[in-house]
Enzyme design. Structure first.
Site, PDB file in Angstrom:
ATOM      1  N   ASP A 216       0.849  -1.201   0.000  1.00  0.00           N
ATOM      2  CA  ASP A 216       0.000   0.000   0.000  1.00  0.00           C
ATOM      3  C   ASP A 216       0.877   1.242   0.000  1.00  0.00           C
ATOM      4  OD1 ASP A 216      -2.479   1.306   0.000  1.00  0.00           O
ATOM      5  OD2 ASP A 216      -2.491   1.492   2.183  1.00  0.00           O
ATOM      6  N   ASP A 233       3.712   2.267   8.238  1.00  0.00           N
ATOM      7  CA  ASP A 233       2.451   1.581   7.940  1.00  0.00           C
ATOM      8  C   ASP A 233       2.688   0.271   7.197  1.00  0.00           C
ATOM      9  OD1 ASP A 233       1.108   3.631   9.175  1.00  0.00           O
ATOM     10  OD2 ASP A 233       0.629   4.692   7.325  1.00  0.00           O
TER      11      ASP A 233
END
Length: 283
Positions: A216, A233
């Site tokens: 992502d 993340d």
């Protein structure tokens, strides 16, 4: 056996004084959660010198750094009262509980992952309340494991200090109490875009060589701290072999990054980058 202690015995090295016994915690404070974690729930060795491991330390919540659909990130100071040498700032990423979060996209990233506990596996399949709690913990532990693995490989990630349930404590990247800016927030006329792109390719190559894709990656989960790019993340990190969609997600990472730079007049070819990372993955 004679267990009598000699009169000349010096007990001072064993005289542990609980200096924190008189500390009164405020509403935004707690005792350090470090002592309650297992060795496998702590960051890789060797630990940086700034990591505070004293049981006398207090965690003070200073504010929120980021809110998200699946987790919130808070600024924490971990410090031993009256000891300026044992004080550090940490980012505390807390995954939302089963009543306040959603894993709608999780199946894309979790293909190829396995749950050893059969009860947990059944709960996950049934999407029960316990299953949703298991899912929350799975994501925090998956991200902690990914941060630890990438740190050991030399990737520019925040050092993962510990994981405790659905909370990950990691290195805080910033100036004072202000978090480092995301790549998306950096003025393109104030930085060397080519250098930043090369740094991103280097970190993507480290991931790919280990058989992983971020999954992502975008300008919103890349920080620029003191001229260096750091990637954050990582809960959705994917195994490019075990996950049937791994290569598609790797390709999407390439497109996201190259398109962002191209829009800022630094043209980069996502197919060329994808081919380079495939070579790193399978070469």
């Amino acid at each position: 056996m004679n267990t009598q202690i000699p009169a000349s015995f010096d007990a001072s090295p064993f005289d542990v004084t609980l200096a924190f016994a008189d500390t009164v915690l405020q509403e935004n404070q707690r005792w350090s959660t470090w002592p309650a974690t297992m060795p496998t729930e702590r960051g890789p060795l060797p630990r940086p010198d700034w990591v505070v491991t004293s049981a006398a330390a207090v965690d003070t919540e200073l504010g929120i750094l980021k809110t998200g659909k699946e987790a919130d990130v808070f600024l924490i100071e971990r410090a031993v009262p009256d000891d300026p040498d044992q004080r550090t700032l940490l980012a505390a990423k807390r995954y939302r509980d089963s009543d306040h979060r959603s894993f709608q996209r999780s199946s894309v990233y979790t293909e190829g992952r396995r749950t050893q506990n059969t009860r947990d596996a059944r709960a996950l399949a049934k999407k029960s309340a316990h299953g949703r709690e298991v899912a929350a913990a799975q994501w925090s532990f998956a991200e902690f494991a990914a941060l630890s693995r990438m740190h050991e490989l030399g990737a520019p990630v925040p050092y993962p200090v510990q994981v405790d349930g659905t909370e990950i404590l990691m290195e805080f990247l910033g100036d004072g109490q202000a978090a480092a800016p995301r790549l998306a927030q950096v003025r393109s006329d104030a930085v060397d875009l080519a250098d930043l792109f090369d740094q991103i390719v280097d970190l993507m190559r480290i991931f790919a060589a280990a058989g992983f894709a971020h999954g992502d990656l975008s300008a919103y989960n890349l920080l620029v701290h003191e001229g260096c790019v750091r990637v954050i993340d990582l809960p959705q990190i994917v195994d490019t072999v075990a996950n049937p969609q791994g290569l598609d997600l790797l390709h999407r990472d390439c497109v996201n990054i190259c398109d962002w730079f191209t829009r800022r007049r630094l043209e980069r070819d996502p197919e060329e980058l994808f081919a380079e990372l495939l070579a790193a993955s399978f070469g």
